[in-house]
Design a protein around this motif. Structure first.
Motif, PDB file in Angstrom:
ATOM      1  N   PRO A 218       0.827  -1.215   0.000  1.00 52.19           N
ATOM      2  CA  PRO A 218       0.000   0.000   0.000  1.00 52.19           C
ATOM      3  C   PRO A 218       0.865   1.271   0.000  1.00 52.19           C
ATOM      4  CG  PRO A 218      -0.922  -1.599   1.512  1.00 52.19           C
ATOM      5  CD  PRO A 218       0.422  -2.143   1.076  1.00 52.19           C
ATOM      6  N   GLY A 219       0.567   2.168  -0.922  1.00 49.48           N
ATOM      7  CA  GLY A 219       1.350   3.407  -1.047  1.00 49.48           C
ATOM      8  C   GLY A 219       2.579   3.255  -1.928  1.00 49.48           C
ATOM      9  N   ARG A 220       2.954   2.009  -2.238  1.00 53.23           N
ATOM     10  CA  ARG A 220       4.124   1.786  -3.099  1.00 53.23           C
ATOM     11  C   ARG A 220       3.746   1.108  -4.414  1.00 53.23           C
ATOM     12  NH1 ARG A 220       6.558  -0.135   2.060  1.00 53.23           N
ATOM     13  NH2 ARG A 220       7.870   1.533   2.870  1.00 53.23           N
ATOM     14  N   ALA A 221       2.670   0.339  -4.418  1.00 50.38           N
ATOM     15  CA  ALA A 221       2.224  -0.320  -5.654  1.00 50.38           C
ATOM     16  C   ALA A 221       1.276   0.597  -6.408  1.00 50.38           C
ATOM     17  CB  ALA A 221       1.525  -1.631  -5.320  1.00 50.38           C
ATOM     18  N   ALA A 222       1.287   0.459  -7.734  1.00 47.79           N
ATOM     19  CA  ALA A 222       0.388   1.260  -8.570  1.00 47.79           C
ATOM     20  C   ALA A 222      -1.061   1.044  -8.132  1.00 47.79           C
ATOM     21  CB  ALA A 222       0.554   0.854 -10.033  1.00 47.79           C
TER      22      ALA A 222
END
Ligand SMILES: [Fe+2]
Length: 313
Positions: free
Chosen positions: A64-68
């Motif tokens: 969460p927050g790093r993956a598209a």
């Protein structure tokens, strides 16, 4: 207009591979046909399902927050966290309704021309086996977790789904020029290790090689070491890549529409004719035509990377 793929190529059946095309001499297992498809998906036992669940939970801690955003939505739309290794039939039914893709089981890495043919028909070949507890952190060959968790959620995005089909069609053109290595580089820096800038300063990962492991997600988005450079198809196809370590350089797109447009609008006949057999740029290079998002320190790579004990900083 000349495009990425050859509009005349018929993909309704597996096309014959011309004799002057050089591909890896993979040995086909006796039990599969020319399409390399397994007759059915492996029946996983409760330990296999537990491994999937643990891998899934580990990724959901860091993504969460790093993956598209498209990737995270894809995992929800396909309910990949329902428990246990997903059943390909159900997955294909759900995916089919969204973008017309399906997931088909293969025993191992398959030859490029067969892989391209499946993609051209909107079929994603996925490794049948799942890793063990001993190889939980690192595997050489892609398993069902890498292939299904890493790749399949992005196929719920309509534009990305079209890009993958075009890529498969493009493969047959690249083979005719014996420039598979160059096209492989494009796959590497987009489908496996691509980043997308969703808003200014908000980089996310959409590449399956990043999203299916816990370390590279954090490194690709937050570390000081790697270069992050806006994607330019001509430049990327001239760039070498490392297959068994964290990447020294990532290429960034603005949108999946931009990725699709860059690949479909480029005259690949001209491009393939202008490419040498090898790569022009090292995977650490920053060159004068680059639009650099940020130039990395390359500290991790310069200290020796994997095996040296260097921290992925
Ligand atoms: Fe992959």
């Amino acid at each position: 207009m000349a495009t990425l793929a050859d509009p005349e190529q018929d993909f309704s059946r597996l096309p014959d591979l011309p004799a002057d095309v050089f591909t890896a001499p993979l040995k086909k297992p006796d039990h599969v046909g020319d399409d390399w498809l397994e007759p059915r998906q492996t029946r996983y036992d409760s330990e296999d399902d537990a491994i999937w669940n643990d891998l899934f939970a580990r990724q959901m801690d860091v993504l969460p927050g790093r993956a598209a955003t498209a990737f995270m939505h894809g995992t929800e739309k396909l309910d990949l966290g329902r428990g246990g290794v997903p059943e390909f039939g159900q997955l294909s039914e759900d995916l089919g309704k969204l973008t017309g893709w399906s997931v088909v089981p293969v025993p191992m890495l398959i030859p490029d021309h067969v892989f391209f043919w499946h993609l051209a028909n909107r079929r994603f070949p996925a490794g049948n086996f799942i890793r063990t507890r001993e190889t939980f952190d690192y595997i050489q060959e892609p398993d069902v977790f890498h292939d299904v968790f890493g790749h399949v959620p992005m196929l719920t995005d309509p534009v990305y789904a079209d890009y993958m089909q075009e890529y498969g069609r493009a493969g047959w053109k690249a083979m005719r020029y014996n420039r598979l290595k160059a096209l492989g580089s494009l796959y590497w820096y987009t489908v496996e290790f691509g980043l997308i800038q969703e808003a200014p300063g908000d980089l996310r990962a959409y590449g399956a090689g990043i999203l299916s492991g816990p370390t590279e997600v954090v490194y690709a988005i937050e570390a000081q070491s790697p270069n992050r450079i806006m994607l330019n198809v001509d430049r990327v196809m001239r760039t070498d890549y490392v297959i068994s370590d964290l990447q020294p350089t990532y290429f960034v797109i603005d949108s999946f529409e931009d990725l699709y447009r860059q690949t479909v609008e480029r005259d690949f006949d001209k491009l393939y004719r202008s490419l040498g057999a090898g790569f022009t740029y090292a995977n650490t290079a920053v060159i004068d035509v680059d639009y650099v998002v940020n130039e990395g320190t390359l500290e991790y790579t310069l200290r020796g990377g994997r095996g040296s004990g260097a921290k992925p900083v």
